[in-house]
Design a protein around this motif. Structure first.
Motif, PDB file in Angstrom:
ATOM      1  N   GLN A  29     -13.563 -15.002  -1.637  1.00 44.77           N
ATOM      2  CA  GLN A  29     -13.953 -14.990  -3.114  1.00 44.77           C
ATOM      3  C   GLN A  29     -14.117 -16.530  -3.349  1.00 44.77           C
ATOM      4  O   GLN A  29     -15.241 -16.832  -3.917  1.00 44.77           O
ATOM      5  CB  GLN A  29     -13.153 -13.985  -3.960  1.00 44.77           C
ATOM      6  CG  GLN A  29     -13.925 -14.050  -5.350  1.00 44.77           C
ATOM      7  CD  GLN A  29     -15.213 -13.448  -5.621  1.00 44.77           C
ATOM      8  OE1 GLN A  29     -15.775 -13.208  -4.739  1.00 44.77           O
ATOM      9  NE2 GLN A  29     -15.323 -12.704  -6.914  1.00 44.77           N
ATOM     10  N   GLU A  44      -8.850 -11.505   0.433  1.00 41.90           N
ATOM     11  CA  GLU A  44     -10.188 -11.533  -0.200  1.00 41.90           C
ATOM     12  C   GLU A  44     -10.181 -12.582  -1.384  1.00 41.90           C
ATOM     13  O   GLU A  44     -11.378 -12.927  -1.679  1.00 41.90           O
ATOM     14  CB  GLU A  44     -10.048 -10.054  -0.890  1.00 41.90           C
ATOM     15  CG  GLU A  44     -10.249  -9.061  -0.133  1.00 41.90           C
ATOM     16  CD  GLU A  44     -11.952  -8.992   0.486  1.00 41.90           C
ATOM     17  OE1 GLU A  44     -12.688  -9.085  -0.337  1.00 41.90           O
ATOM     18  OE2 GLU A  44     -11.914  -9.005   1.639  1.00 41.90           O
ATOM     19  N   ALA A  73     -12.655  -2.272   2.855  1.00 44.03           N
ATOM     20  CA  ALA A  73     -11.143  -2.137   2.196  1.00 44.03           C
ATOM     21  C   ALA A  73     -10.420  -0.840   2.673  1.00 44.03           C
ATOM     22  O   ALA A  73      -9.502  -0.692   3.186  1.00 44.03           O
ATOM     23  CB  ALA A  73     -11.052  -2.102   0.798  1.00 44.03           C
ATOM     24  N   GLU A  94     -10.949  -0.478  -4.981  1.00 46.58           N
ATOM     25  CA  GLU A  94     -10.524  -0.515  -3.610  1.00 46.58           C
ATOM     26  C   GLU A  94      -9.324   0.477  -3.189  1.00 46.58           C
ATOM     27  O   GLU A  94      -9.274   1.497  -2.384  1.00 46.58           O
ATOM     28  CB  GLU A  94     -10.557  -1.810  -3.033  1.00 46.58           C
ATOM     29  CG  GLU A  94     -11.848  -2.650  -3.029  1.00 46.58           C
ATOM     30  CD  GLU A  94     -11.807  -3.967  -2.852  1.00 46.58           C
ATOM     31  OE1 GLU A  94     -12.592  -4.788  -2.455  1.00 46.58           O
ATOM     32  OE2 GLU A  94     -10.651  -4.645  -3.079  1.00 46.58           O
ATOM     33  N   GLU A 106     -10.783 -10.746  -7.901  1.00 41.36           N
ATOM     34  CA  GLU A 106     -10.305 -10.015  -6.718  1.00 41.36           C
ATOM     35  C   GLU A 106      -9.265  -8.849  -7.075  1.00 41.36           C
ATOM     36  O   GLU A 106      -9.291  -7.713  -6.536  1.00 41.36           O
ATOM     37  CB  GLU A 106      -9.559 -10.621  -5.567  1.00 41.36           C
ATOM     38  CG  GLU A 106     -10.823 -11.352  -4.652  1.00 41.36           C
ATOM     39  CD  GLU A 106     -11.949 -10.432  -4.177  1.00 41.36           C
ATOM     40  OE1 GLU A 106     -11.390  -9.209  -3.659  1.00 41.36           O
ATOM     41  OE2 GLU A 106     -12.989 -10.800  -4.139  1.00 41.36           O
ATOM     42  N   ASN A 165     -17.798  -3.761   0.637  1.00 46.70           N
ATOM     43  CA  ASN A 165     -16.567  -4.190   0.005  1.00 46.70           C
ATOM     44  C   ASN A 165     -15.778  -2.983   0.192  1.00 46.70           C
ATOM     45  O   ASN A 165     -14.528  -2.984   0.637  1.00 46.70           O
ATOM     46  CB  ASN A 165     -16.619  -4.736  -1.125  1.00 46.70           C
ATOM     47  CG  ASN A 165     -17.046  -6.175  -1.183  1.00 46.70           C
ATOM     48  OD1 ASN A 165     -16.137  -7.020  -1.027  1.00 46.70           O
ATOM     49  ND2 ASN A 165     -18.077  -6.610  -1.347  1.00 46.70           N
ATOM     50  N   TYR A 223      -4.114  -8.187   2.291  1.00 48.26           N
ATOM     51  CA  TYR A 223      -5.601  -8.032   1.809  1.00 48.26           C
ATOM     52  C   TYR A 223      -5.999  -8.727   0.837  1.00 48.26           C
ATOM     53  O   TYR A 223      -7.026  -9.378   0.913  1.00 48.26           O
ATOM     54  CB  TYR A 223      -5.734  -6.284   2.013  1.00 48.26           C
ATOM     55  CG  TYR A 223      -7.098  -6.262   1.628  1.00 48.26           C
ATOM     56  CD1 TYR A 223      -8.087  -6.059   2.645  1.00 48.26           C
ATOM     57  CD2 TYR A 223      -7.519  -5.787   0.193  1.00 48.26           C
ATOM     58  CE1 TYR A 223      -9.398  -5.637   2.208  1.00 48.26           C
ATOM     59  CE2 TYR A 223      -8.807  -5.572  -0.158  1.00 48.26           C
ATOM     60  CZ  TYR A 223      -9.718  -5.541   0.623  1.00 48.26           C
ATOM     61  OH  TYR A 223     -11.012  -5.127   0.350  1.00 48.26           O
ATOM     62  N   TYR A 224      -5.172  -8.768  -0.055  1.00 48.97           N
ATOM     63  CA  TYR A 224      -5.586  -9.223  -1.503  1.00 48.97           C
ATOM     64  C   TYR A 224      -5.803 -10.920  -1.345  1.00 48.97           C
ATOM     65  O   TYR A 224      -6.630 -11.507  -1.616  1.00 48.97           O
ATOM     66  CB  TYR A 224      -4.238  -9.155  -2.437  1.00 48.97           C
ATOM     67  CG  TYR A 224      -4.827  -9.840  -3.930  1.00 48.97           C
ATOM     68  CD1 TYR A 224      -5.662  -9.520  -4.640  1.00 48.97           C
ATOM     69  CD2 TYR A 224      -3.886 -10.563  -4.248  1.00 48.97           C
ATOM     70  CE1 TYR A 224      -6.029 -10.200  -5.834  1.00 48.97           C
ATOM     71  CE2 TYR A 224      -4.052 -11.336  -5.543  1.00 48.97           C
ATOM     72  CZ  TYR A 224      -5.017 -11.437  -6.250  1.00 48.97           C
ATOM     73  OH  TYR A 224      -5.270 -11.926  -7.258  1.00 48.97           O
ATOM     74  N   SER A 284     -11.341 -16.571  -8.651  1.00 53.61           N
ATOM     75  CA  SER A 284     -11.140 -15.748  -7.451  1.00 53.61           C
ATOM     76  C   SER A 284      -9.787 -14.962  -7.548  1.00 53.61           C
ATOM     77  O   SER A 284      -9.923 -13.592  -7.037  1.00 53.61           O
ATOM     78  CB  SER A 284     -11.061 -16.796  -6.146  1.00 53.61           C
ATOM     79  OG  SER A 284     -11.846 -17.606  -6.126  1.00 53.61           O
TER      80      SER A 284
END
Length: 350
Positions: A25, A21, A132, A56, A49, A128, A17-18, A45
């Protein structure tokens, strides 16, 4: 071990997921800061994030705890919904504070164009956080369902194994005592058969104790055990004509131990032992192209009730059902003949 596996999957999820993102970004910052180098944009970025994860990840786990009822003082569905909304609102606010007061002024070295709690800013933060939490919930529920299915499968297997062991111990418990009595009688007569019968009994007991504990044995071993059993029974039932024919194209083919012997035991117990006159037992086993066809037929006397020949068969049928989901077991029970025909296709059961 299962807990560690679940934690490992969650770590993998959040890493994936990171990275997703960070990529999103990076593309977003390229449109805003066109004068920044790609290296700097990538660095921004990564750190921005990572900062957003502070809002999140806790938001997800608190929502998950509320949904699963792990927050003790919230045991009402209405209050659970309210608590989830409060959690989301709190982390939307935290997200906006991180974005407006930390990421933009200290990471990007720019002031955010919109005010801290403007409608567009709140909407962006909400999207966001909800995204998440939503995607993480979907993943977590999938993992939980998968673990539940595995646990149910393990419980079912343990139950099946326990039932099979119990069923095996219920088959013909008097065989050993009858055989010992026969050996005792032979010894009194000083029969030359005594050593051979003792040896065969030892082989059968070894097979029943050690090999039967295994999930599978070769068909060849099962045949040898059946033959030893027949040789011992011939001493007790001298008037019974026993014919055992077998044809196997693959002696290494495996089968559940004792499953074939039980039908022979039933033939002796409810055929030969209940007959006052000459009787017969015919056994035919054929294994070809991984398909086994097994027939056991024994004679019956007129006047013998059909129900008596079925004693013990319920036990045997249950074992076959547990062991081989794809099988055909046919039982013919007439006034003079009792016959079973078992067909197993190993291709479909393995």
């Amino acid at each position: 071990m299962k807990l560690h596996r679940s934690i490992k999957y969650q770590i993998y999820f959040w890493i994936a997921y990171y990275l997703f993102e960070v990529n999103a970004q990076f593309l977003f910052l390229q449109e805003i800061f066109k004068d920044f180098s790609l290296k700097k944009l990538f660095f921004l970025s990564v750190v921005s994030e990572f900062t957003f994860l502070i809002a999140e990840i806790p938001a997800f786990y608190l929502v998950l705890a509320a949904i699963d009822g792990k927050i003790k003082f919230i045991n009402n569905k209405f209050f659970r919904v309210i608590s989830i909304l409060v959690i989301l609102v709190f982390f939307v606010i935290l997200y906006r504070i991180l974005c407006h007061d930390l990421v933009y002024p200290y990471y990007f070295l720019h002031s955010e164009e919109t005010i801290r709690f403007s409608l567009p800013g709140i909407f962006n933060a909400m999207m966001n956080i909800v995204f998440a939490v939503g995607i993480a919930l979907g993943f977590m529920k999938f993992i939980q369902q998968n673990e539940t299915q595995k646990k149910l499968a393990e419980i079912h297997k343990e139950k099946t194994d326990a039932e099979l062991k119990l069923l095996k111990t219920q088959i013909n418990p008097h065989f050993l005592f009858n055989t010992l009595n026969n050996i005792y009688g032979l010894s009194l007569k000083k029969s030359d058969q005594t050593p051979e019968i003792i040896l065969k009994l030892a082989k059968i007991m070894r097979y029943n104790i050690f090999d039967s504990a295994k999930d599978k044995v070769s068909v060849q071993k099962e045949i040898e055990n059946i033959q030893d059993f027949i040789d011992i029974q011939r001493i007790r039932h001298k008037s019974v004509s026993v014919e055992f024919i077998h044809s196997i194209d693959d002696i290494s083919q495996e089968i559940s131990p004792l499953i074939l012997l039980h039908f022979v035991e039933n033939a002796f117990k409810h055929g030969a032992s209940e007959s006052r006159f000459d009787s017969y037992i015919r056994i035919n086993l054929k294994l070809e192209n991984r398909t086994l066809i097994y027939k056991v037929e024994n004679s019956k006397e007129l006047g013998l009730t059909k129900d008596s020949t079925k004693i013990g068969l319920k036990n045997i049928k249950r074992q076959v059902e547990l062991l081989y989901s794809k099988h055909i077991l046919k039982i013919d029970n007439s006034d003079k003949i009792f016959r079973i025909t078992l067909k197993i296709s190993f291709e479909t059961n393995e």
